[in-house]
Write a protein that holds these residues in place. Structure first.
Motif, mmCIF file in Angstrom:
data_model
loop_
_atom_site.group_PDB
_atom_site.id
_atom_site.type_symbol
_atom_site.label_atom_id
_atom_site.label_comp_id
_atom_site.label_asym_id
_atom_site.label_seq_id
_atom_site.Cartn_x
_atom_site.Cartn_y
_atom_site.Cartn_z
ATOM 1 N N ALA A 1 0.832 -1.209 0.000
ATOM 2 C CA ALA A 1 0.000 0.000 0.000
ATOM 3 C C ALA A 1 0.866 1.260 0.000
ATOM 4 C CB ALA A 1 -0.914 -0.007 1.233
ATOM 5 N N ALA A 2 0.284 2.357 -0.432
ATOM 6 C CA ALA A 2 1.000 3.633 -0.488
ATOM 7 C C ALA A 2 1.478 4.056 0.888
ATOM 8 C CB ALA A 2 0.081 4.708 -1.061
ATOM 9 N N GLY A 3 2.592 4.768 0.930
ATOM 10 C CA GLY A 3 3.085 5.340 2.177
ATOM 11 C C GLY A 3 4.292 4.623 2.740
ATOM 12 N N LYS A 19 7.602 5.803 0.143
ATOM 13 C CA LYS A 19 7.109 7.117 -0.291
ATOM 14 C C LYS A 19 7.944 7.709 -1.406
ATOM 15 C CE LYS A 19 4.509 8.983 3.613
ATOM 16 N NZ LYS A 19 3.257 9.448 3.018
ATOM 17 N N GLY A 36 2.713 8.716 -1.288
ATOM 18 C CA GLY A 36 2.239 9.781 -2.124
ATOM 19 C C GLY A 36 3.282 10.836 -2.491
ATOM 20 N N ASN A 39 -0.685 7.547 11.873
ATOM 21 C CA ASN A 39 0.326 8.405 11.266
ATOM 22 C C ASN A 39 -0.265 9.749 10.877
ATOM 23 O OD1 ASN A 39 0.432 9.033 8.118
ATOM 24 N ND2 ASN A 39 -0.717 7.127 8.401
ATOM 25 N N ASN A 84 1.069 6.879 -6.277
ATOM 26 C CA ASN A 84 0.055 7.560 -5.473
ATOM 27 C C ASN A 84 0.263 9.069 -5.589
ATOM 28 O OD1 ASN A 84 -0.812 8.694 -2.579
ATOM 29 N ND2 ASN A 84 -1.936 6.799 -2.933
ATOM 30 N N ASN A 105 -5.159 10.307 -4.730
ATOM 31 C CA ASN A 105 -5.445 10.207 -3.299
ATOM 32 C C ASN A 105 -6.078 11.501 -2.800
ATOM 33 O OD1 ASN A 105 -5.442 9.923 -0.551
ATOM 34 N ND2 ASN A 105 -3.208 10.027 -0.333
ATOM 35 N N LYS A 143 -8.740 6.934 -4.529
ATOM 36 C CA LYS A 143 -8.669 6.317 -3.192
ATOM 37 C C LYS A 143 -9.587 7.056 -2.229
ATOM 38 C CE LYS A 143 -5.362 4.546 0.172
ATOM 39 N NZ LYS A 143 -3.945 4.224 0.382
ATOM 40 N N THR A 186 -9.701 1.111 1.598
ATOM 41 C CA THR A 186 -9.794 2.506 1.931
ATOM 42 C C THR A 186 -8.455 3.068 2.427
ATOM 43 O OG1 THR A 186 -10.238 2.112 4.289
ATOM 44 C CG2 THR A 186 -12.152 2.195 2.826
ATOM 45 N N SER A 242 -4.549 2.915 10.913
ATOM 46 C CA SER A 242 -4.566 1.777 9.987
ATOM 47 C C SER A 242 -4.404 0.492 10.788
ATOM 48 C CB SER A 242 -3.410 1.923 8.992
ATOM 49 O OG SER A 242 -2.184 2.020 9.683
ATOM 50 N N GLY A 243 -4.530 -0.633 10.117
ATOM 51 C CA GLY A 243 -4.340 -1.913 10.796
ATOM 52 C C GLY A 243 -5.642 -2.559 11.225
ATOM 53 N N VAL A 261 -8.153 -2.572 0.756
ATOM 54 C CA VAL A 261 -7.044 -2.278 1.674
ATOM 55 C C VAL A 261 -7.590 -1.742 2.991
ATOM 56 C CG1 VAL A 261 -6.663 -0.076 0.468
ATOM 57 C CG2 VAL A 261 -4.913 -0.910 1.991
ATOM 58 N N GLY A 274 -6.516 -3.236 7.131
ATOM 59 C CA GLY A 274 -6.583 -4.299 8.137
ATOM 60 C C GLY A 274 -6.414 -5.704 7.597
ATOM 61 N N TYR A 303 -0.297 -2.568 4.427
ATOM 62 C CA TYR A 303 0.830 -1.804 4.971
ATOM 63 C C TYR A 303 1.101 -2.268 6.403
ATOM 64 C CZ TYR A 303 3.632 2.351 6.302
ATOM 65 O OH TYR A 303 4.624 3.196 6.738
ATOM 66 N N SER A 304 0.116 -2.067 7.312
ATOM 67 C CA SER A 304 0.350 -2.287 8.742
ATOM 68 C C SER A 304 0.779 -3.718 9.054
ATOM 69 C CB SER A 304 -0.909 -1.943 9.539
ATOM 70 O OG SER A 304 -1.272 -0.600 9.299
HETATM 71 C C1 LIG Z 1 2.823 5.705 7.695
HETATM 72 C C2 LIG Z 1 1.733 5.624 6.655
HETATM 73 C C3 LIG Z 1 1.785 6.463 5.551
HETATM 74 C C4 LIG Z 1 0.792 6.413 4.575
HETATM 75 N N1 LIG Z 1 0.886 7.224 3.483
HETATM 76 C C5 LIG Z 1 -0.063 7.153 2.513
HETATM 77 C C6 LIG Z 1 0.041 7.953 1.344
HETATM 78 O O1 LIG Z 1 0.996 8.708 1.146
HETATM 79 N N2 LIG Z 1 -0.961 7.865 0.424
HETATM 80 C C7 LIG Z 1 -2.035 7.024 0.590
HETATM 81 O O2 LIG Z 1 -2.920 6.963 -0.262
HETATM 82 N N3 LIG Z 1 -2.135 6.233 1.682
HETATM 83 C C8 LIG Z 1 -1.181 6.274 2.634
HETATM 84 N N4 LIG Z 1 -1.279 5.458 3.739
HETATM 85 C C9 LIG Z 1 -2.457 4.567 3.870
HETATM 86 C C10 LIG Z 1 -2.180 3.145 3.381
HETATM 87 O O3 LIG Z 1 -1.838 3.141 2.010
HETATM 88 C C11 LIG Z 1 -3.397 2.233 3.629
HETATM 89 O O4 LIG Z 1 -4.503 2.741 2.902
HETATM 90 C C12 LIG Z 1 -3.765 2.145 5.100
HETATM 91 O O5 LIG Z 1 -2.602 2.036 5.900
HETATM 92 C C13 LIG Z 1 -4.680 0.948 5.405
HETATM 93 O O6 LIG Z 1 -4.029 -0.277 5.159
HETATM 94 P P1 LIG Z 1 -3.413 -1.203 6.331
HETATM 95 O O7 LIG Z 1 -4.484 -1.364 7.356
HETATM 96 O O8 LIG Z 1 -3.024 -2.479 5.639
HETATM 97 O O9 LIG Z 1 -2.231 -0.471 6.869
HETATM 98 C C14 LIG Z 1 -0.292 5.490 4.725
HETATM 99 C C15 LIG Z 1 -0.323 4.634 5.833
HETATM 100 C C16 LIG Z 1 0.660 4.679 6.789
HETATM 101 C C17 LIG Z 1 0.586 3.750 7.972
#
Ligand SMILES: Cc1cc2nc3c(=O)[nH]c(=O)nc-3n(C[C@H](O)[C@H](O)[C@H](O)COP(=O)(O)O)c2cc1C
Length: 323
Positions: free
Chosen positions: A23-25, A28, A48, A73, A105, A138, A184, A212, A232-233, A260, A262, A283-284
């Motif tokens: 996932a994005a982030g 970066k 992003g 975050n 992103n 995004n 997104k 999401t 997130s998570g 996306v 959790g 991501y998480s």
């Molecule tokens: C540290 C961090 C930075 C993130 N940066 C972005 C971002 O730049 N652009 C974006 O669309 N989502 C960003 N996200 C959101 C994730 O892409 C993802 O949608 C969200 O963490 C839910 O997924 P997860 O539960 O698997 O972590 C970020 C999440 C985290 C934890």
């Protein structure tokens, strides 16, 4: 190293060896593009990235709750900006690139007012067009003031129209096809608002929707949970699935969904597919479960496909709507 078993699938006209994406982030700046597939990711999304370079919010801006299996975050799109990114991606591409699809992103620079948002998104797209297999617009990060207002129908239309224009122009100039553009969404929108976003995305010819982003809601109160930012998570899992379920029903499957929020094991991945996600991201779970997580998810997905008599992942998409 942690290569995942194949779970082949197709979405947005792209073939994926397995559906689980980064996932994005996480990456970066797109600094590790060729390496993520070694952790079993079937695709990645970098960024992003914003038109202008920016530092993001002051540190600390990232918090971990082991108790809740969650991250909070408020990074605020820290990134070197589209111009520097285009140079560093060109250098990388000349050396070594991913063999899995790469999404980019697109965020909005903090200094760009919402009224000019379309210039920011489309300007970054133009500079980075050649490096992406798909783009994600995004408009749902909670960490840039007022960004999420851009999810409203007419605001989003303006951005997508401008991005479509750049996409067509770049495709024509390079003699190739336009790239898939996805939107997104935030899990904090009401169902009505989410349906409006989906209607805009469909009307503007988007290839799909990513559901999401992080949430500003909290499952409990404690020192970490009281931090501001996007969560997130694990606590995001059920709302994210609910959003996917609702969007799939509303669009009758016409708008492919990236699930996306959790996802941490085969069960949560299967739940997203059942709700209507065509492919996935996490991501998480990479933080909490470690790099073996993708292998475990894909192994489990293959088992579930077989147990339920599906010949392919595509056949299983939306299965919860049919049972
Ligand atoms: C540290 C961090 C930075 C993130 N940066 C972005 C971002 O730049 N652009 C974006 O669309 N989502 C960003 N996200 C959101 C994730 O892409 C993802 O949608 C969200 O963490 C839910 O997924 P997860 O539960 O698997 O972590 C970020 C999440 C985290 C934890």
């Amino acid at each position: 190293m942690f290569g995942a078993p194949s779970v082949p699938t197709d979405a947005f006209g792209i073939h994926f060896d397995n559906p689980v994406g980064l996932a994005a982030g996480m990456d970066k700046k797109g600094e590790n593009i060729p390496n993520w597939e070694n952790f079993g990711f079937g695709w990645i999304e970098i960024g992003g990235i914003t038109l202008h370079a920016q530092e993001g919010n002051p540190k600390p801006r990232m918090f971990r709750s082991t108790k809740h299996g969650a991250l909070i975050n408020r990074m605020g799109f820290n990134n070197p900006g589209s111009e520097v990114m285009s140079q560093s991606l060109a250098k990388q591409k000349a050396k070594k690139w991913a063999s899995v699809p790469v999404g980019i992103n697109l965020g909005k620079s903090k200094i760009t007012p919402n009224e000019e948002a379309e210039q920011d998104y489309s300007g970054t797209m133009e500079r980075l067009w050649e490096f992406a297999d798909l783009f994600v617009v995004n408009v749902s990060s909670p960490n840039t003031p007022n960004l999420r207002e851009l999810q409203a129908g007419s605001e989003l239309d303006r951005i997508l129209i401008e991005c479509n224009e750049v996409n067509s122009r770049m495709a024509q100039a390079s003699g190739t096809n336009p790239k898939p553009i996805l939107v997104k969404v935030s899990p904090d929108l009401s169902d009505d608002q989410l349906r409006t976003v989906a209607d805009s995305a469909l009307a503007q010819g988007c290839a799909g929707i990513v559901a999401t982003n992080t949430t500003t809601s909290r499952p409990a109160e404690d020192k970490v949970m009281n931090q501001s930012g996007g969560l997130s998570g694990l606590p995001l899992r059920s709302r994210s699935t609910e959003v996917i379920h609702m969007l799939y029903a509303h669009t009758k499957g016409a708008l492919p969904i990236v699930g996306v929020g959790g996802i941490s094991d085969a069960e949560s991945a299967w739940e997203k597919i059942g709700a209507g996600a065509s492919i996935l991201q996490l991501y998480s779970a990479l933080i909490f479960e470690g790099p073996g997580v993708n292998k475990a998810i894909n192994k489990g997905l293959n088992r579930k496909l077989k147990a339920n008599g599906y010949q392919s992942l595509t056949e299983a998409v939306g299965h919860a709507h049919r049972s």
